[in-house]
Design a protein around this motif. Structure first.
Motif, PDB file in Angstrom:
ATOM      1  N   PRO A  19       0.802  -1.224   0.000  1.00  0.00           N
ATOM      2  CA  PRO A  19       0.000   0.000   0.000  1.00  0.00           C
ATOM      3  C   PRO A  19       0.833   1.271   0.000  1.00  0.00           C
ATOM      4  N   GLU A  20       2.141   1.124   0.206  1.00  0.00           N
ATOM      5  CA  GLU A  20       3.031   2.281   0.218  1.00  0.00           C
ATOM      6  C   GLU A  20       4.321   1.945  -0.507  1.00  0.00           C
ATOM      7  N   ARG A  21       5.099   2.983  -0.769  1.00  0.00           N
ATOM      8  CA  ARG A  21       6.418   2.807  -1.369  1.00  0.00           C
ATOM      9  C   ARG A  21       7.355   3.860  -0.791  1.00  0.00           C
ATOM     10  N   MET A  22       8.620   3.565  -0.799  1.00  0.00           N
ATOM     11  CA  MET A  22       9.646   4.495  -0.325  1.00  0.00           C
ATOM     12  C   MET A  22       9.364   4.985   1.096  1.00  0.00           C
ATOM     13  N   GLY A  23       8.849   4.087   1.921  1.00  0.00           N
ATOM     14  CA  GLY A  23       8.672   4.436   3.325  1.00  0.00           C
ATOM     15  C   GLY A  23       7.289   4.899   3.693  1.00  0.00           C
ATOM     16  N   ARG A  24       6.806   5.994   3.053  1.00  0.00           N
ATOM     17  CA  ARG A  24       5.496   6.514   3.444  1.00  0.00           C
ATOM     18  C   ARG A  24       4.643   6.974   2.270  1.00  0.00           C
ATOM     19  N   LEU A  25       5.147   6.922   1.035  1.00  0.00           N
ATOM     20  CA  LEU A  25       4.362   7.394  -0.097  1.00  0.00           C
ATOM     21  C   LEU A  25       3.259   6.391  -0.412  1.00  0.00           C
ATOM     22  N   THR A  26       2.038   6.865  -0.472  1.00  0.00           N
ATOM     23  CA  THR A  26       0.892   5.980  -0.676  1.00  0.00           C
ATOM     24  C   THR A  26       0.819   5.480  -2.112  1.00  0.00           C
ATOM     25  N   ASN A  27       0.473   4.216  -2.252  1.00  0.00           N
ATOM     26  CA  ASN A  27       0.172   3.629  -3.549  1.00  0.00           C
ATOM     27  C   ASN A  27      -1.242   4.062  -3.941  1.00  0.00           C
ATOM     28  N   HIS A  28      -1.343   4.974  -4.899  1.00  0.00           N
ATOM     29  CA  HIS A  28      -2.640   5.513  -5.295  1.00  0.00           C
ATOM     30  C   HIS A  28      -3.357   4.652  -6.330  1.00  0.00           C
ATOM     31  N   ALA A  29      -2.684   3.667  -6.890  1.00  0.00           N
ATOM     32  CA  ALA A  29      -3.244   2.932  -8.018  1.00  0.00           C
ATOM     33  C   ALA A  29      -4.590   2.276  -7.729  1.00  0.00           C
ATOM     34  N   PRO A  30      -4.793   1.585  -6.585  1.00  0.00           N
ATOM     35  CA  PRO A  30      -6.091   0.953  -6.361  1.00  0.00           C
ATOM     36  C   PRO A  30      -7.249   1.945  -6.376  1.00  0.00           C
ATOM     37  N   MET A  31      -7.015   3.144  -5.870  1.00  0.00           N
ATOM     38  CA  MET A  31      -8.054   4.161  -5.867  1.00  0.00           C
ATOM     39  C   MET A  31      -8.231   4.776  -7.246  1.00  0.00           C
ATOM     40  N   ALA A  32      -7.127   5.003  -7.930  1.00  0.00           N
ATOM     41  CA  ALA A  32      -7.181   5.652  -9.238  1.00  0.00           C
ATOM     42  C   ALA A  32      -7.912   4.798 -10.264  1.00  0.00           C
TER      43      ALA A  32
END
Length: 260
Positions: A19-32
């Motif tokens: 659900p995240e990448r690079m520590g805290r960046l959210t994976n927006h793909a499922p929502m997008a």
């Protein structure tokens, strides 16, 4: 929604990523991808996912199984996201998604601020599809959203109730702006000292719905007046062309393919 199955296919592809990448960046793909399909742009979803997936990281490994007996100690532990997703996959499969959602919504709501509120947003996208019809990938997406929310659960405490207001807009105006300093969203939450009590006494569900609708509208209007970051620094005679340029850009986005 999604009679072609594009959304389910996209979610199956994305559930192998965290659900995240690079520590805290959210994976927006499922929502997008859900938003694209809901807006009739499903034809470009797989191409979009193919590009976005290059940024994503693999789904994390588990630490310790979350159970009905130990869940409280795992709440808010970001290392346990895989454990939480696994827990909700089991719960949703055994009890049904609406029952699980109703039980966990009040438990998770006080910590909706974690993950910059992306977990609760992800849950909302999943629920919208489930209301249209249940499929395996949609149920799994809800489990991923709830698991992410539980892992990033982050309450805000020590708040001072601000004087009541007659409207949602007035309630938002009563909140003192937070100074922009070093640090991300969690650091800003630590600087929140008070919130209005505008809807604290509401007990009727219909009135709660009305108040929430009013709050969303007021927040949208407030963003429109507070999101002009560069304009105040420019000479006033340069403001005139901005509206036309913005309108053209918005129109181009509206007419473009999702990847354009």
């Amino acid at each position: 929604m999604d009679a072609t199955g594009v959304l389910d296919e996209a979610w199956e592809r994305l559930h192998g990523a965290g659900p995240e990448r690079m520590g805290r960046l959210t994976n927006h793909a499922p929502m997008a991808v859900e938003a694209l399909v809901a807006r009739g742009r499903g034809a470009g979803v797989h191409r979009w996912v193919g590009r976005y997936a290059r940024k994503l990281e693999e789904f994390p490994a588990g630490v310790e199984r979350v159970t009905g007996a130990n869940w409280a100690s795992a709440l808010g532990d970001a290392r346990r996201v895989a454990d939480w997703v696994g827990y909700f996959q089991g719960e949703v499969g055994e009890r049904g998604w609406s029952e699980v959602l109703a039980e966990w919504w009040p438990r998770l709501l006080p910590g909706m601020y974690g993950g910059s509120t992306h977990p609760v947003i992800r849950v909302g996208h999943a629920v919208r599809t489930l209301l249209a019809g249940e499929t395996g990938p949609r149920l799994n997406e809800l489990a991923h959203g709830l698991g992410y929310w539980a892992a990033r659960h982050r309450p805000v405490t020590g708040l001072t109730p601000l004087p009541g207001a007659s409207s949602a807009a007035a309630a938002l105006e009563a909140v003192r702006p937070i100074a922009v300093r070093d640090g991300g969203f969690p650091a800003r939450l630590d600087r929140v000292t008070g919130l209005p009590v505008w809807a604290a006494d509401v007990t009727d569900p219909a009135e709660a719905h009305r108040r929430l609708t009013e709050l969303v509208r007021a927040a949208t209007h407030r963003y429109a007046t507070h999101a002009l970051r560069t304009l105040p620094a420019l000479p006033r005679d340069l403001w005139v062309g901005d509206e036309g340029a913005l309108a053209a850009a918005l129109r181009a986005i509206e007419l473009s393919e999702p990847l354009a």
